[in-house]
Design a protein around this motif. Sequence first.
Motif, PDB file in Angstrom:
ATOM      1  N   ASN A   1       6.032  -8.374  -1.225  1.00  0.00           N
ATOM      2  CA  ASN A   1       6.578  -7.655  -2.383  1.00  0.00           C
ATOM      3  C   ASN A   1       7.847  -8.364  -2.840  1.00  0.00           C
TER       4      ASN A   1
ATOM      5  N   ASP B   1       2.208  -3.389  -2.452  1.00  0.00           N
ATOM      6  CA  ASP B   1       3.609  -3.508  -2.843  1.00  0.00           C
ATOM      7  C   ASP B   1       4.328  -2.175  -2.621  1.00  0.00           C
TER       8      ASP B   1
ATOM      9  N   GLN C   1       7.597  -1.090  -0.288  1.00  0.00           N
ATOM     10  CA  GLN C   1       8.780  -0.462  -0.866  1.00  0.00           C
ATOM     11  C   GLN C   1       9.154   0.804  -0.098  1.00  0.00           C
TER      12      GLN C   1
END
Length: 666
Positions: free
Chosen positions: A444, A606, A610
């Motif tokens: 990411n 991704d 996060q």
Amino acid sequence: MSTKSLLIFVSALVPTLLLFACGQFEQSTPAQHSACEDLGVHATAGDEVTNSGSPSALEMQRALATARILQAARAQYPDPGPFTLTTGSQGAEYWVARGERGNFGGTLTVSTFGTGPKTFNVWEAHEVPSHGLGILMWEPLVDIDPWTGKTYPRLAKEIKVGKDGLQYAIKLRKGLVWSDGTPLTADDVVFTFNKIIKEGYGNSSTRDTLSVKGEFPEVSKIDDYTIHFKTREPFAPFLHSVHNVPIAPRHALAQIVAKPMEAFHEFWDINCRPSDLVVSGPFKLERYVPGQRIELARNENYSFVDSQGRKLPYLDRFVEVVVPDQTTQLLKFYGDEVDFLDVRSVRGFDAALMKQREKTGNFSMYNLGPEDGSTFLALNLCRRKNPETGKYYVDPVKQKWFNNLKFRAAISHAIDRQRMVDNILKGVGLPIFSHITAVSPWYNRSLKPYGKDMRYAQDLLAEAGFHKEGDRLMDREGNAVEFVLQTNAGNTTRDAACVMIQNDLAELGIRVDYQPIDFNIMIDKINSSLDWEGVVMALTGNQIEPYDSANVWKSGGRLHVFDQRLPDDRGRIEVTDARDWEKEIDDCFDRGATTFDMAKRREFFDRYQQIVYENLPFIYLYSPLNISAARNTIKNYRPTPLGVYYTPKGSLHNIEEIYLQKGASK
């Protein structure tokens, strides 16, 4: 993804990669810096990580350096192309090795530190030493090509995928036999998947990575050579997950799985007779001297041949020497007692000095870029009671600290990762903030690195109700903040990291009681007794398929280290107390696995990164560069950046065709 595509992707990551510097050598010399540069690592002493969203010139320089390393590693040993199939006597089918024709004979000696394996039962293995030996002895249906990252048939010869994306027909090669001469057939494959894996015998982590939304694929036999798989939903990582499953000999294991599951845990343990093991890989167990050495011998029934049709492997024996620590590994390598050191053996502060000794020591060093694994600090977030004792696994006072996000964030911002890279790894590595490292196409790119910030850490603790009394940090109830931190004894790199963490957290007033312990004891604490508070350890990552870590990130995963839920008598884990962010990670993995749309897959994976970045179940520290050292007498050694996972083979991914130069046999 092809090698070319991966290189393009790595190049695209250049602006945001946080990469390495050679670091600040203590009492460094020009020769050390020169040697470091020869490894492709460039000295940038005194540079710091920026917190801004835009990359600094230093970060750009580091990113370009790593891209060059990866490109050079691939260029040194270009993709040899696919395996070819040949037919031997009585119709037996063999894969033809892709390396040069070699010599038969000799012993290759590697090393491991600690106490050695816990078991020789690869399906029971929970730790790297046992699993690594297992993959030398048992083959999967399919494997990952270390040049391309794509799956290819291994025991199989053909893979057909249905138009609906749900069905797979995998055909075995003809003439496969186990080391005891028994035919290896579809019955063994069905038994492995439907009995051992699906029912949770041994380490059920593999079931986690083969299941999606709790559903395991249907597995059935079509004929003696063909197996049919059907998934409930489209399952993009299916073939990649299949490669994690070594096929088991049904005739040797059927009786043991008919008994209570506890019997399987003890089957083929370190006290078994080597002759009892029935294997399919290039080597079979010959002798084990507890705490000293594991000796593997050539499997005469292995199903690979060289370009002249001669049965592989070339080596007569593969020996793994057990040593107490990494320093002893290095000394044995210098003393010509060990032929090969992989990334877990070549420490950052050894690399430059080793580079200077290449010619006189008759060995070569190889830099394959950042390792695919991650080293981290974890705090035990378990909030449950032990049903046998009625007591909490973790002290309720410490539960409150560990489960307080601001407490974890304060620790993360108090740790000086760059100093770890500079002083412990001597710059031969990089700070990390994610399970997926920056060289992976799944990284990411929006995650922002940050450096040590004691003021911010102190503010976070104050917001969470902590305060200082003298030099000690206290919680709201007046309890002094302290916890036990453990790592595996003998790993000098992690030992140094723990000492640095201890010192960094002392600045906050947190007392850390550091206790190095035996590796197998540590794994038992994490997986079974849950009797631990803080730990520094590492997990092998995967640059190619993020769903491979479902066993770590799914809330019911068998390697959900930071809050491990224990299986019931059937090997099932029921989750009743998942946090909201754990549930969201579960959803990301389920949705990321059930679509073949790469853009959507990236979106879900991704998002999971996060969530991890924000909630800090693991406080990531660093990832070393993957540097190996191999004796020049070892031939057909062709390391690749994608071929470093196969421990203990490591970058010896093509072990069946490794051979020793004439006159070098030991």
